[in-house]
Design an enzyme around this catalytic site. Structure first.
Site, PDB file in Angstrom:
ATOM      1  N   SER A 206     -69.586 -59.826 -37.785  1.00  0.00           N
ATOM      2  CA  SER A 206     -70.660 -60.763 -37.525  1.00  0.00           C
ATOM      3  C   SER A 206     -71.052 -60.753 -36.048  1.00  0.00           C
ATOM      4  O   SER A 206     -71.510 -59.733 -35.544  1.00  0.00           O
ATOM      5  CB  SER A 206     -70.233 -62.155 -38.002  1.00  0.00           C
ATOM      6  OG  SER A 206     -71.332 -62.992 -38.144  1.00  0.00           O
TER       7      SER A 206
ATOM      8  N   ASP B 176     -75.671 -59.294 -47.630  1.00  0.00           N
ATOM      9  CA  ASP B 176     -75.712 -60.199 -46.481  1.00  0.00           C
ATOM     10  C   ASP B 176     -77.104 -60.235 -45.869  1.00  0.00           C
ATOM     11  O   ASP B 176     -77.734 -59.193 -45.688  1.00  0.00           O
ATOM     12  CB  ASP B 176     -74.693 -59.735 -45.434  1.00  0.00           C
ATOM     13  CG  ASP B 176     -74.677 -60.609 -44.196  1.00  0.00           C
ATOM     14  OD1 ASP B 176     -74.919 -61.828 -44.328  1.00  0.00           O
ATOM     15  OD2 ASP B 176     -74.403 -60.082 -43.107  1.00  0.00           O
TER      16      ASP B 176
ATOM     17  N   HIS C 119     -71.567 -61.033 -46.572  1.00  0.00           N
ATOM     18  CA  HIS C 119     -71.235 -60.953 -45.149  1.00  0.00           C
ATOM     19  C   HIS C 119     -69.768 -60.596 -44.911  1.00  0.00           C
ATOM     20  O   HIS C 119     -69.458 -59.734 -44.097  1.00  0.00           O
ATOM     21  CB  HIS C 119     -71.560 -62.309 -44.514  1.00  0.00           C
ATOM     22  CG  HIS C 119     -71.493 -62.340 -43.035  1.00  0.00           C
ATOM     23  ND1 HIS C 119     -72.379 -61.673 -42.227  1.00  0.00           N
ATOM     24  CD2 HIS C 119     -70.647 -62.993 -42.190  1.00  0.00           C
ATOM     25  CE1 HIS C 119     -72.093 -61.908 -40.959  1.00  0.00           C
ATOM     26  NE2 HIS C 119     -71.040 -62.701 -40.908  1.00  0.00           N
TER      27      HIS C 119
END
Length: 651
Positions: free
Chosen positions: A238, A458, A515
């Site tokens: 991320s 994601d 994600h």
């Protein structure tokens, strides 16, 4: 992007078994004073929670650094107490390599990765027990999970009493000199860091400087880690798309300074033999990835359409128009290069320009996604997404768990202080000293493997943007990487995705994953991790890349033509320690007024309702407008938090 300002603090919820206010007394902790600096120490405790495999050891602890321990130019007038959780490899730990794991944020705890993705255990729905994870990344690799920068997770500057409103996750420093208030559904109490945004690293580059000092202490003086294999990798996720390139390149630069005797200070001359930087669904560079937000929301391999044509065109225009996102980012980086070239964030003019640029891009290209009511971390799931389960937050609030870990503070999933610090200086819009994409090129030129791994559901750091990053690298292998085609990633009898690889550099699209890729595809993710760590080709795991450095995949020039089916909607689960992300308006209201039935942090009544399938037409609800400089709010006033507070940062 506008990141969240709320916390998901895992303090005991009223009515929970073994609920308590503060961490139990710290007992059984080993203290190691540094042989290089009497003010530096390591405290740690061996435990058998989470990793229960016989004979496999794990340790939780802190590296304690005094004020003014960071590099020249960084104002560090606060103590840094950095939390770590070290797991030996289940197989041959003495000869296994080591990988650091970092979650993103900025301000998100690496306990997210440990308990939701790739650690030795998963927490059960009682939030009080665990189940062994057969796909743990410590099967063959020593794993070191770190909460950073200061005040993230179990890391802290000064233990500070706080109150927490679990409805909106607001944390307030408290004075309990006149007594501790009784906990209820809207008031929790506990001990965290100071909540001072000036008592932590304020940008990615300063965080790199801080974690390097941690590494110098830990790798030289932690007595339980004495391997035969001294290779060190960094895997992250991320916002770690920034951490990974910045930290690894900074480590490599420090290695070079040690070798040429630029660094000569005793205790800071340990060379870290870097092997791999791995990035899972990373937000690496806003300039390169900004248009991927409308691109992915409008036209993805699942046929989901969050926008119609006019909405999409408007967002793309906001990037390219004069004075738009692109121009503002260019201006930010130009003034930063001139006035803050070492990225200390001391220049307020640079900070404001870059802060404004990042906010503008977020508002114009990303925020409207809220209107589709889809998951930011999984476009095929609803906005109130129960997956991956949040049960680890309750687990890390249990008295017996905190006691076994030897923790002097409670757990917080995300630090508002860190987010504020990074946001104020415009970290999101900037690059580091070299630029994150150029960092990756620098690492490749130095023989360090670079692996980009992206789940294809994601939104927040989507694979469209990740692929753009992979193609933007400029290094000696660029032409060959571009010529490499996509081929299947085969794991046992299944095809888990597609990969483009040339030598040490790869970009992998993982099918049917959001994600947090290992949470969705644990077996595929573990196999990809092993193949990269042990120098095998990602497609088959049969070719030794170390022996064949010019290995290249063959196949199609892109992978977009491979389409996916929309999965069934997950069953709703309102978890009271993640209300903004998992609960409906009705459930939040019931918790607030005391009528909710809560068992093990799960709201049993009122029950949640499924949202229904995601939009596949070109006419979803129109995005609501927001005033300049603000974050759009839910229309539901009872929530009282922004949509981006609900999604809680980049994980």
């Amino acid at each position: 992007m506008h990141l969240a300002t709320g916390l998901a603090v895992a303090l005991p919820f009223i009515g929970a078994a073994s609920a308590q206010y503060f961490p139990p007394p710290v007992e059984g902790v080993t203290v190691v004073e540094s042989k290089f600096d009497k003010n530096v120490k390591i405290t740690y405790k061996e435990n058998d929670i989470c990793e229960t495999t016989e004979g496999v050891r794990s340790f939780t602890g802190h590296v304690h650094l005094p004020p003014n321990n960071n590099d020249f130019g960084v104002n560090q007038n606060y103590s840094i107490n950095t939390f770590f959780w070290f797991f030996e490899a289940r197989e041959d730990p003495k000869n296994a390599p080591l990988s650091i794991w970092l979650n993103g944020g900025p301000g998100s705890s690496s306990m997210i990765g440990l308990f939701q993705e790739n650690g030795p255990c998963m927490v059960n729905n009682d939030s009080n027990s665990t189940t062994n994870n057969p796909y743990s990344w410590n099967n063959k690799v020593n794993m070191l999970y770190i909460d950073q920068p200061n005040q993230v997770g179990f890391s802290y500057d000064v233990p500070t009493n706080v109150t927490v409103n679990p409805i909106n996750d607001e944390v307030t420093v408290a004075d309990f000199s006149n007594g501790v208030p009784e906990q209820n559904n809207t008031l929790l109490v506990g001990t965290l860091g100071s909540q001072n945004p000036y008592a932590t690293a304020n940008n990615t580059q300063n965080a790199a400087r801080s974690i390097w000092h941690f590494a110098q202490v830990w790798f030289q003086e932690f007595p339980e880690y004495k391997p035969n294999n001294d290779k060190v990798s960094i895997w992250t996720e991320s916002y770690g798309g920034r951490y990974g390139p910045a930290f690894t390149s900074y480590f490599q630069e420090q290695n070079e300074k040690i070798k040429n005797h630029t660094i000569t200070e005793e205790g800071e001359m340990h060379i870290l033999h870097l092997d791999t930087v791995g990035i899972i669904n990373g937000c690496v560079d806003l300039m390169e990835q900004a248009t991927s937000y409308p691109d992915f929301a409008y036209n993805n391999t699942y046929g989901i359409k969050a926008y119609n044509q006019s909405q999409y065109d408007s967002m793309i225009n906001e990037f390219y128009r004069t004075g738009g996102c692109r121009d503002q980012l260019i201006h930010c980086r130009d003034v930063a290069a001139e006035s803050d070239p070492h990225f200390y964030s001391h220049n307020e003019t640079v900070n404001k320009i870059c802060n404004d640029a990042g906010d503008f891009c977020g508002q114009k290209l990303e925020d409207a996604f809220e209107s589709a009511n889809l998951g930011f971390y999984d476009i095929a799931h609803p906005l109130n997404d129960p997956f991956p389960p949040q049960f680890y937050k309750g687990y890390l609030s249990q008295a017996h768990v905190l006691a076994d870990m030897g923790m002097p503070v409670n757990f917080s999933q995300a630090s508002d202080a860190v987010w504020k610090a990074f946001h104020t200086v415009g970290d999101y819009g900037r690059g580091d000293v070299r630029g994150y994409i150029d960092d990756l090129a620098y690492l490749l030129e130095n023989g360090i493997k670079v692996a980009l791994v992206y789940g294809d559901r994601d939104y927040i750091c989507n694979w469209f943007g990740g692929e753009k990053v992979s193609l933007a690298l400029n290094y000696t292998g660029t032409e060959n990487f571009h010529k490499a085609g996509y081929t299947d990633v085969k794991v046992n009898s299944q095809v888990g995705g597609q990969v483009r690889q040339y030598g040490n550099f790869s970009f992998t699209r993982v099918y049917e994953a959001g994600h947090e890729v290992p949470a969705y595809q644990p077996e595929v993710s573990l196999e990809i991790f092993h193949r990269i760590m042990f120098n095998k080709d990602i497609a088959t795991g049969e070719i030794d890349i170390a022996q064949k450095p010019d290995y290249s995949t063959t196949g199609t020039a892109d992978t977009f033509h491979i389409k996916n089916d929309i999965p069934p909607e997950p069953e709703p689960t309102c978890y009271v320690l993640s209300m903004g992300r998992t609960c409906s308006e009705e459930q939040v209201k019931a918790v607030k007024d005391g009528t909710a039935v809560v068992e093990n942090y799960i709201v049993k009544s009122p029950a949640g309702k499924k949202q229904g399938p995601p939009p596949t037409s070109t006419s979803p609800p129109s995005p609501t407008s927001s005033s300049e400089g603000s974050v759009k709010e839910f229309s539901v006033s009872v929530l009282g938090v922004s949509v981006l507070a609900a999604i809680t940062f980049f994980l």
